[in-house]
Design an enzyme around this catalytic site. Structure first.
Site, PDB file in Angstrom:
ATOM      1  N   THR A 512       0.868  -1.180   0.000  1.00 54.92           N
ATOM      2  CA  THR A 512       0.000   0.000   0.000  1.00 54.92           C
ATOM      3  C   THR A 512       0.904   1.228   0.000  1.00 54.92           C
ATOM      4  O   THR A 512       0.880   2.031   0.919  1.00 54.92           O
ATOM      5  CB  THR A 512      -0.950  -0.045   1.200  1.00 54.92           C
ATOM      6  OG1 THR A 512      -1.619  -1.309   1.168  1.00 54.92           O
ATOM      7  CG2 THR A 512      -1.993   1.052   1.143  1.00 54.92           C
ATOM      8  N   HIS A 513       1.740   1.306  -1.021  1.00 58.87           N
ATOM      9  CA  HIS A 513       2.711   2.386  -1.095  1.00 58.87           C
ATOM     10  C   HIS A 513       2.580   3.078  -2.437  1.00 58.87           C
ATOM     11  O   HIS A 513       3.516   3.121  -3.217  1.00 58.87           O
ATOM     12  CB  HIS A 513       4.143   1.843  -0.921  1.00 58.87           C
ATOM     13  CG  HIS A 513       4.341   1.032   0.329  1.00 58.87           C
ATOM     14  ND1 HIS A 513       5.397   0.182   0.511  1.00 58.87           N
ATOM     15  CD2 HIS A 513       3.610   0.948   1.464  1.00 58.87           C
ATOM     16  CE1 HIS A 513       5.310  -0.403   1.704  1.00 58.87           C
ATOM     17  NE2 HIS A 513       4.232   0.044   2.297  1.00 58.87           N
TER      18      HIS A 513
END
Lengths: 586, 237, 415
Positions: A512-513
């Site tokens: 989740t970057h």
């Protein structure tokens, strides 16, 4: 439309960045209002121990994450392909609700390296301009590590990070990361306890000539009282950090580090279930006057504010600018325009190892593990490898949830009795080691508005146009080889590399970057916000978060998101409030 | 309950418009231990979604995906069909959180799920087609086939070799296998993993809250018995 | 009806987003008009009874549960009609000392005049002066909900004959000046005995058992006497000060009814007064031994209470540890602590069933909360785990049975 009384500061989103900004800005006496699209979340209620350790509910059914039926993205590899909506979560899990994704993160708490902030100029300096591929649009950040260090330090002491310093004011420290930028202070807490996998990885990494050290963890190794006076517990290694809320006050999140003091302040409030859909500008287009939001009942509200700070998840920050018509949208054909430009992600791979020993992998913490940083950023000579970037290699022991994280040998049957036997034989004696690589920015990787699909509020979906590029694949394969060497040195029963796929897929979880799209810089032609995260075109609008990263480094982003938030808060406090207007002249 | 009051004040839920008059006290969350209820739908009784024919196929299929064998009981004994039934009756089955608006187009593998059907609809539409395929090929419904024939059918599904009309057989197989593993390895309160059959097979002790004294005891088996969120009985509160 | 819902409205309406939570620190301070009176109002924790969760400060109407029914607190703002604005100082003094209202009617002793009678005239008038600076609030009158015979106000005079020992505080020549200051605060404005001293069947304080602990509202206000295990005998003066100032001294945490007392009152008191209170409390001798009819034979608690041990391991070790050791300064240890070893297990049972929050203070803002287990554990299981923790790790206290748990479950049930 319900019109509200104006607030001094309106924060869009109430996650990591917003809670830091709110805590800092309320100190000046300003009235600060946060608008959060999700619901309230409290350690003692929503994360109470009797229910929180539930893989199905949280990790599989995604209770704490963004809900695609409200808003999602569409995705395609390139401009020739039809974009299609991400119908359920997969590749990344943005948060929703108070605390945002900092509620369900692991606590892998990194500082980027000095090299990362000056990537373009250092690359040119070391390898010449020709080393950068034509379509790669990497930039310097406009801020240096040295400038951010005090804010990295402050954020460390807000989160109670457990770790071993590798570089204290220029002195290399035994047992830490020898490649890191200088720290002004040691970590606030010592490293977490070391599990068996970490010791095996550590030994093997040393054997192959690498420099392992304990991963920096926003999981407290001891009870802690943080920089705001908030008490934290100590991690019990329950194995349910990742994608879960923490029930015993030991994983840093806004709830465990900031809200107990922030919520007491009379000049702060948060409205939950308030989904911001637009930022309104005045007739000159240079001043933000209010935001519109939709409440639970679908009623629309207008909230005016003197200073508006967009502090939602990275992709939402960009989306909000695009639907509000703020800044020039990026055009990949001409390469002009800025909003949506330089979207980047992360390039990850893994090596499964099957050990002789019982690893008890269900005991763990979100950021428990040993790391090798020898192949990150500017830590090694790229000249002979022909790529830019790098990443870390890790033996994270995060809890090995049975449904989602069990690894079995790749040649075992996928189901049936063979699968069952492989599961029985390998759950306790198998795990996955990781590489976590950078993601460069490219001319054809960007964010814009989808022409066909709309969210529940009627706005067009954000469209992600992205695929892996040769440079990053090369980089990742290099990391995978380094990791494989360590895996081999661990002398396991078996190991198996899972290199990065040749094409990016939105289906399997990766990280989740998501970064970029509203990037920072020193030139309004190539950035949306200046070095203080202030919008070039609208000086009373700040856009804070990983959306500001010009490209993504080989680390998890939250440490840098926190430092940038505090850096921006300081610029607002010490400079903007004295003289509201552009902090940098274009 | 000043603790809740204060937080409630801060997290005001805006109820509609500017209700300046006639506003009663907001309803406070109940502060008692009783309000710590479980996830939505976990205690939905089974038997609500599947028809008799569907039950037979699902029982037979999960019984082959994770069979009872010399290593012990499998998915059937663990209650996996009941788990799937409850899941399909609930928000997951209805794809409540999925983006389910058109236009609908087929996409690439990397673009993910693009069917307009929820998981519940997928099961409902695909099961009779699988049975029809089995009757056509083997002369009986899936549940009536020999184990080897059932395995062949599942492999055919997995490899996309069964024509399910507009449905991609691989999507259905992926969902069935994912749901079977979920049911085998999720907390027993959801209806599967009864008697901790799944967790005991692999050695997962369940949600224990504190391993601080064990994590440095390298290689030693964890000594405490398996437990679930509701206790050592798995399903009883 | 001005004011009643202001706080709620400020939150719920469009116009205002700054919500001055009643009793929150900054707002209370902003009323500073009379420092001495304001301080005494904090010491007396007047807001605890006279300010409702959603109401205007000191406008009363807060239900105060008593064993005889519910008493609604008075409006003590200077409103002429519904508050005490029309009262003379003499009437105010009479109410505080003798429990007689301006109209001559008897006040119920839920209002702690049996303690306020010890407060000096000077201090009482300072309180009055401070209350006069408040914003007058017009409130509605509400009937108390009391069972006979307490519903007959005139009977209170008889109660007073039995239990009211009028007269201002007199220093004890045996005590130091500091201890006497503490005694004044404890016996007078702090009215500690209102909760911590056992009550007779008529609700009167049993002064011969002062501070021996007392059950009320399904909690047990702890023994404050010198008892080594269930009282304050093992606490240093510094421990007591720390507890009152921050809500915790590392091994005991203010929860239950004491949560609010610490948040609203003691955490805002002067350090010198907290030290005086501690000095005085440490002069109290151990009271009558009311604790422990437990078996003296040393049997491992896990064997003696196997079900309790099982429940403990499955539910409690995450925070309290395998050996009840807790986590220093975060989660309370359970070995050898007063709440656990109290002769009366009410608070422990209540906490296991419904959860318990620690106080939030400047020094300890987090307000760590233990979740309740009423939804999960049966009465038998709660009794088992309570008995286990009261007798494990060297603990030694009386046991409880499932019916005691059932009573508290019933009494604390929200429905």
């Amino acid at each position: 439309m319900v019109k509200h009384r104006s607030a001094d500061v309106v924060l869009v989103g109430f996650g990591q960045s917003a809670s830091l900004l709110a805590q800092e800005l309320t100190e000046t006496g300003l009235e600060v209002l946060a608008l959060e699209r999700g619901g309230p979340r409290r350690t003692s209620e929503e994360f109470a121990i009797p229910w929180v350790q539930d893989e199905l509910r949280f990790a599989i059914r995604n209770e704490l994450f963004e809900q695609p039926h409200r808003t999602t993205v569409s995705f395609r590899h390139n401009a020739r392909q039809r974009s299609l909506p991400m119908r359920h979560l997969g590749s990344f899990n943005p948060g929703t609700g108070v605390g945002g994704a900092a509620v369900h993160w692991n606590g892998q708490h990194w500082r980027f390296l000095p090299h990362d902030f000056e990537l373009r100029s250092r690359t040119v300096e070391q390898y010449g301009a020709g080393f950068i591929p034509d379509d790669m649009t990497i930039q310097d950040w406009g801020v240096t590590y040295a400038e951010l260090e005090p804010w990295y330090d402050k954020f460390d002491y807000i989160c109670g990070v457990s770790g071993q310093a590798g570089n204290l004011r220029g002195e290399i420290q035994a047992g830490g990361n020898p490649f890191e930028g200088p720290r002004s202070r040691p970590y606030p807490l010592p490293p977490l306890k070391r599990d068996l996998l970490s010791t095996m990885f550590d030994r093997a990494a040393i054997e192959v000539g690498d420099h392992p050290f304990p991963g920096p963890a926003s999981n407290t190794s001891k009870p802690y009282k943080n920089a705001y006076g908030v008490q934290m517990g100590a991690c019990t290694y329950c194995g349910f950090c990742e994608w879960h809320g923490c029930g015993n006050y030991s994983k840093a999140s806004p709830q465990t580090t900031i809200l107990p003091v922030l919520l007491e302040k009379p000049n702060f409030a948060c409205r939950t279930h308030a989904a911001v859909t637009r930022i309104n500008l005045d007739s000159t287009g240079t001043r933000a006057v209010s935001v519109n939001y939709v409440d639970m009942q679908g009623e629309e509200h207008e909230q005016p504010g003197d200073l508006i700070i967009v502090s939602a998840y990275a992709t939402h920050n960009v989306h909000l600018l695009l639907v509000s018509g703020i800044g020039r949208p990026y055009d990949p054909r001409s390469g002009k325009g800025v909003v949506g430009r330089n979207y980047a992600y992360q390039t990850v791979s893994s090596v499964d190892v099957f050990t002789h020993e019982n690893l008890n992998p269900f005991m763990g913490a979100g950021a428990l593990g040993q790391i090798v940083d020898d192949y990150n950023s500017g830590n090694f000579d790229h000249g002979r490898h022909g790529f830019i970037g790098g990443g870390y290699i890790a033996s994270w022991t995060t809890g090995q949830r049975p449904i989602g994280q069990m690894v079995i040998p790749h040649d075992a049957p996928g189901w049936g009795s063979g699968w069952k036997r492989a599961a029985k034989e390998n759950y306790l004696r198998g795990t996955s080691l990781a590489t976590h690589g950078s993601s460069m920015a490219y001319r054809d990787a960007y964010l814009d508005l989808d022409p066909a699909y709309r969210d529940v509020y009627g706005n067009p979906l954000l469209r992600v146009t992205f695929d892996f590029h040769e440079n990053d694949l090369k980089m990742s394969d290099f990391l995978t080889r380094q990791l494989t060497a360590i895996a081999r040195a661990m002398k396991p029963r078996a190991y198996h590399a899972n290199p990065v796929a040749r094409h990016y897929s939105i289906v399997p979880y990766q990280t989740t970057h998501n970064t970029g799209g509203a990037i920072m810089g020193n030139d309004p032609e190539t950035s949306v916000v200046n070095r203080y995260l202030q919008c070039w075109d609208v000086p009373n609008l700040f856009v804070v978060g990983a959306s500001a990263f010009p490209q993504n480094a080989g680390y998890n982003p939250n440490g840098t998101v926190g430092a940038l938030s505090l850096w921006a808060a300081d610029a607002i406090r010490s400079r903007y409030l004295k003289s509201p207007g552009p902090l940098v002249q274009a | 309950m000043p603790n809740n009051r204060r937080e409630f004040l801060k997290y005001s839920l805006l109820a509609g418009g500017a209700a300046l008059s006639g506003c009663a006290r907001p309803t406070l969350p109940d502060d008692s231990g009783d309000r710590l209820v479980g996830p939505p739908g976990y205690d939905v009784p089974a038997g609500h979604f599947f028809t008799a024919a569907e039950r037979e196929l699902v029982d037979a299929a999960v019984g082959r995906l994770i069979p009872a064998d010399e290593l012990g009981p499998g998915a059937l004994e663990a209650g996996v069909r009941e788990f799937i039934d409850r899941q399909l009756s609930g928000p997951y089955g209805r794809a409540e959180r999925w983006y389910m608006s058109g236009p609908w187009h087929d996409g690439s593998e990397e673009q993910g799920y693009q069917m307009r059907y929820s998981p519940a609809e997928l099961y409902r539409h695909c099961i009779p087609r699988v049975d029809a395929w089995c009757r056509d090929r083997y002369g009986g419904n899936f549940a009536e086939l020999r184990a080897a024939q059932q395995d062949e059918t599942l492999s055919a599904l997995e490899n996309g070799a069964i024509d399910l009309g507009v449905f991609d057989p691989r999507d259905f197989f992926r969902m069935l296998w994912q749901n079977a593993r979920e049911g085998f390895l999720a907390d027993p309160m959801y209806g599967g993993n009864q008697q901790f059959i799944g967790w005991k097979l692999i050695g997962f002790p369940g949600p224990r809250y504190n391993y601080a004294r064990y994590i440095t005891q390298y290689g030693k088996p964890y000594p405490l018995p398996t437990t679930g969120l509701l206790g050592r009985g798995g399903t009883s509160v | 009806m001005r004011g009643r819902y202001i706080v709620a409205l400020a939150v719920l309406t469009a116009g205002a987003f700054i919500c001055p939570a009643a009793g929150s620190r900054p707002r209370l301070d902003s009323w500073a008009q009379n420092a001495r009176g304001r301080y005494l109002v904090i010491v007396g924790d007047c807001a605890a009874c006279h300010t409702t969760e959603w109401g205007e400060p000191f406008a009363g109407d807060k239900p105060v549960p008593t064993p005889f029914g519910t008493v609604y607190s008075a409006n003590i703002t200077p409103d002429e009609e519904t508050g005490i604005g029309a009262w003379t100082d003499a009437e105010f003094l009479r109410a505080m000392r003798h429990g007689i209202s301006a109209d001559g009617s008897r006040l119920y002793p839920a209002f702690p005049y049996p303690w306020f009678t010890r407060v000096t005239r000077e201090d009482l008038l300072a309180i009055r002066a401070y209350l006069d600076t408040l914003e007058p609030v017009h409130s509605v009158e509400r009937e108390n909900e009391l069972a006979w015979p307490m519903s007959w106000r005139f009977l209170v005079s008889g109660w007073n004959l039995l239990y009211l020992d009028s007269g201002a505080f007199e220093p004890d020549p045996e005590l130091t000046a500091e201890q006497n200051r503490g005694a004044y605060l404890v016996q007078g404005p702090g009215h500690c005995g209102a909760c911590h001293t056992p009550k007779s069947w008529m609700g009167g304080p049993q002064r011969d058992q002062a501070y021996a602990g007392n059950a009320l509202q399904n909690w047990f206000a702890a023994k404050l006497d010198g008892d080594e295990t269930s009282g304050l005998g093992a606490w240093s003066e510094q421990d007591i000060v720390e507890y009152l100032r921050t809500g915790s001294n590392g091994f005991a945490f203010a929860g239950g009814l004491m949560q609010e007392v610490v948040e609203k009152s003691t955490s805002r008191m002067r350090q010198s007064d907290l030290e005086a209170i501690a000095a005085y409390l440490k002069t109290l001798p151990p009271g009558e031994d009311t604790g422990g009819d437990g078996d003296d034979t040393a049997v491992a608690a896990a064997e003696q209470f196997p079900e309790g041990h099982r429940v403990y391991v499955d539910n409690c070790i995450g925070c309290h540890g395998y050996e009840g050791e807790g986590l220093p300064d975060v989660f309370p240890p359970l070995d050898g602590r007063a709440t656990v070893l109290s002769p009366n297990a009410t608070s422990l049972i209540h906490a296991v069933l419904r959860g318990i929050s620690e106080a939030s203070t400047e020094a300890r803002p987090t307000r760590i909360r233990m979740p309740g287990f009423a939804w999960k554990l049966s009465d038998e299981q709660v009794a088992a785990v309570v008995n286990y923790v009261r007798n494990a790790w060297g603990n030694h206290a009386s046991t409880v049975d499932a019916s005691a748990v059932a009573e508290i479950r019933e009494a604390t049930s929200a429905g």
